[in-house]
Design an enzyme around this catalytic site. Structure first.
Site, mmCIF file in Angstrom:
data_model
loop_
_atom_site.group_PDB
_atom_site.id
_atom_site.type_symbol
_atom_site.label_atom_id
_atom_site.label_comp_id
_atom_site.label_asym_id
_atom_site.label_seq_id
_atom_site.Cartn_x
_atom_site.Cartn_y
_atom_site.Cartn_z
ATOM 1 N N ASP A 111 -7.956 6.104 -3.636
ATOM 2 C CA ASP A 111 -7.244 5.031 -4.335
ATOM 3 C C ASP A 111 -8.173 3.832 -4.444
ATOM 4 O O ASP A 111 -9.033 3.621 -3.578
ATOM 5 C CB ASP A 111 -5.975 4.636 -3.569
ATOM 6 C CG ASP A 111 -4.897 5.706 -3.625
ATOM 7 O OD1 ASP A 111 -4.824 6.431 -4.628
ATOM 8 O OD2 ASP A 111 -4.113 5.797 -2.664
ATOM 9 N N ASP A 129 -2.210 8.284 -10.319
ATOM 10 C CA ASP A 129 -0.913 7.693 -9.958
ATOM 11 C C ASP A 129 -0.321 6.943 -11.147
ATOM 12 O O ASP A 129 0.878 7.036 -11.425
ATOM 13 C CB ASP A 129 -1.062 6.724 -8.783
ATOM 14 C CG ASP A 129 -1.541 7.385 -7.517
ATOM 15 O OD1 ASP A 129 -1.316 8.594 -7.331
ATOM 16 O OD2 ASP A 129 -2.148 6.673 -6.679
#
Length: 161
Positions: A111, A129
């Site tokens: 991330d 995401d």
């Protein structure tokens, strides 16, 4: 076929941006893009959204394969019937495969997109995401605004009435 190219585009963008972060940043390094609002922060997530269910990789891998199967089935069924819905499924597919690759390769998801709103720190996320969230939001909106279809009525019959 264009929906599979959309999924492939999301997948390539996701994996390329994660590769850049892994190869050019130290873990937890943060680069301000818009000071006090948006940062590129190298982070790893061994859980699901917002870090829940940490270290349950087998669960996420199984669920992701089920989701991919479901999405592929609906993309095949919808074909040209519902282009916006098919597009949203293609976003979900690309994102799901992107995060699945991370989980299979390293047991964690890379991330890096990090937003802050005053003192609130939004959970760090990635391109995959984002694609999944946008795809799901579009599906929810389409579900809420679409006319209902009777159980014995096809989509084209419902649209024609």
């Amino acid at each position: 076929m264009r929906y599979f190219f959309t999924s492939l585009g999301i997948l390539i963008l996701d994996q390329w941006t994660k590769w850049l972060v892994v190869h050019h940043m130290s873990l937890y390094e943060s680069i301000p893009v818009l000071q006090g609002f948006f940062y590129i922060t190298s982070h790893r997530n061994r859980g699901a959204a917002f870090g829940i269910l940490q270290n349950k990789q087998w669960l996420f891998i199984i669920i992701t394969f089920i989701v991919i199967g479901f999405v592929l089935y609906y993309l095949w069924q919808l074909k040209h019937e519902r282009p916006i819905m098919s597009f949203s499924f293609s976003l979900i597919l690309g994102g799901a495969i992107g995060n699945l690759i991370d989980r299979l390769r390293s047991g964690e998801v890379v991330d890096f997109l990090h937003f802050q709103f005053g003192s609130y720190q939004f959970p760090i996320f990635n391109v995959a995401d984002s694609a999944i969230v946008v795809g799901v939001i579009v599906l929810i909106i389409l579900t809420l605004i679409s006319p209902t279809v009777e159980p014995n009525e096809s989509l084209s019959e419902a649209r024609d009435s």
